[in-house]
Design a protein around this motif. Structure first.
Motif, PDB file in Angstrom:
ATOM      1  N   LEU A 181      41.821 -21.805 -15.565  1.00  0.00           N
ATOM      2  CA  LEU A 181      41.630 -22.623 -16.755  1.00  0.00           C
ATOM      3  C   LEU A 181      40.137 -22.695 -17.075  1.00  0.00           C
ATOM      4  O   LEU A 181      39.322 -23.011 -16.201  1.00  0.00           O
ATOM      5  CB  LEU A 181      42.186 -24.031 -16.537  1.00  0.00           C
ATOM      6  N   SER A 182      39.781 -22.378 -18.302  1.00  0.00           N
ATOM      7  CA  SER A 182      38.385 -22.412 -18.732  1.00  0.00           C
ATOM      8  C   SER A 182      38.291 -23.111 -20.085  1.00  0.00           C
ATOM      9  O   SER A 182      37.982 -22.489 -21.106  1.00  0.00           O
ATOM     10  CB  SER A 182      37.832 -20.984 -18.825  1.00  0.00           C
ATOM     11  N   PRO A 183      38.588 -24.419 -20.102  1.00  0.00           N
ATOM     12  CA  PRO A 183      38.630 -25.136 -21.384  1.00  0.00           C
ATOM     13  C   PRO A 183      37.251 -25.310 -22.015  1.00  0.00           C
ATOM     14  O   PRO A 183      36.256 -25.510 -21.323  1.00  0.00           O
ATOM     15  CB  PRO A 183      39.228 -26.492 -21.001  1.00  0.00           C
ATOM     16  N   LEU A 184      37.231 -25.203 -23.325  1.00  0.00           N
ATOM     17  CA  LEU A 184      36.048 -25.524 -24.108  1.00  0.00           C
ATOM     18  C   LEU A 184      36.318 -26.871 -24.775  1.00  0.00           C
ATOM     19  O   LEU A 184      37.281 -26.985 -25.532  1.00  0.00           O
ATOM     20  CB  LEU A 184      35.797 -24.455 -25.169  1.00  0.00           C
ATOM     21  N   PRO A 185      35.533 -27.904 -24.513  1.00  0.00           N
ATOM     22  CA  PRO A 185      35.810 -29.211 -25.118  1.00  0.00           C
ATOM     23  C   PRO A 185      35.873 -29.105 -26.641  1.00  0.00           C
ATOM     24  O   PRO A 185      34.898 -28.679 -27.272  1.00  0.00           O
ATOM     25  CB  PRO A 185      34.613 -30.064 -24.668  1.00  0.00           C
TER      26      PRO A 185
END
Length: 304
Positions: A170-174
């Motif tokens: 998981l590599s979420p971008l706010p």
């Protein structure tokens, strides 16, 4: 009113979802669009319809691992290595050729980095004469200040990408870092097609492409004619400074333009509602200015 035509195109071993935004009459130019990380082609608001209203047809596709190209959760983020990512982009461009009107290529964020990587790869030099110009929106050339990963994180990320290429992360971008519009932030949070997932191979490849671009390790093919690059000064997804430095270094390209959007965030196409039209107009104006006299006349007539 512009019309949309959706479908699928077979690229290699993958069926990719596509959509085309068509003008009312014959197009005066064609734009091939490459979306960003954790994104899909139906998140670009009025950009494509606005361009179509000015005679610019836009053809776009959801890349492997993203959007409607994903048919099963196991495919989420499964982009493959850089060689496959770039060959997909090149093959999609080829699917739009030959074209009776000038062809432009536009990439946003990760897609902008992919566009530059393609334009720099000698293996695709034969494509360059078919592309009139390159449009880059907030391209991923470097990390913004304060968001850079540590050298240790990058080293072990690349190592893991080689040892466990299909492992997902998981590599979420706010969302609040991507746009100033609260409604778009809410939409990003609720979009079922956004999964924030990349494979270690895909993420490592993206890091390598970015390192090559920011480190000056790539040289554009000689056939690159024109470049437009737009970037917001408050971008928290990619680096404004790296983009400015990169385009200034492209001294071999005579026709280039760097556009600063003061105070704007990462998604210029989804900034505050009053600003989206400004961005779409800037892109359209630049494309139309590079058409021949007859094409420009048709574009002018289409706006009357």
């Amino acid at each position: 009113m512009p019309t949309e035509v959706e479908g699928y195109v077979r690229i290699g071993d993958q069926s990719l979802y596509t959509n085309t935004w068509k003008p009312d009459g014959p197009p005066v130019a064609k734009l091939v669009f490459i979306h960003g990380f954790n994104d899909h082609i139906h998140r670009y608001y009025e950009l494509f319809p606005t361009l179509a209203s000015r005679g610019i047809e836009t053809a776009a596709f959801d890349q492997r691992g993203w959007g409607r190209t994903v048919k099963d959760p196991s495919q989420q983020g499964l982009t493959g290595p850089t060689s496959l990512v770039i060959s997909d982009v090149a093959d999609f461009i080829r699917s739009q050729l030959p074209s009776p009107v000038p062809v432009f290529v536009m990439g946003h964020s990760m897609g902008g980095g992919e566009a530059i990587t393609l334009a720099s790869d000698p293996a695709y030099e034969d494509l360059m004469p078919s592309i009139r110009g390159w449009v880059l929106e907030s391209p991923f050339i470097g990390f913004p200040k304060g968001f850079e990963p540590s050298s240790i994180t990058v080293f072990f990320g690349r190592l893991a990408g080689k040892l466990l290429p299909h492992m997902k992360r998981l590599s979420p971008l706010p969302p609040e870092n991507l746009t100033r519009d609260p409604a778009v932030v809410k939409s990003l949070q609720e979009d079922p097609l956004l999964h924030d997932t990349g494979t270690l191979e895909g993420l490592s490849g993206m890091l390598d492409r970015t390192a090559n671009l920011s480190g000056g390790k790539t040289t554009l093919n000689k056939g690159v004619k024109s470049i437009w690059l737009g970037h917001g000064t408050k971008d928290m997804g990619t680096s404004y400074e790296a983009s400015k430095k990169w385009i200034e270094a492209q001294t071999q390209v005579q026709d280039k333009e760097f556009k600063t959007y003061e105070g704007w965030y990462h998604q210029l196409h989804a900034d505050l509602p009053d600003n989206r039209g400004v961005f779409a107009k800037d892109v359209g104006d630049w494309i139309l200015a590079r058409l021949g006299n007859e094409e420009a006349r048709q574009a002018s007539d289409s706006k009357l």
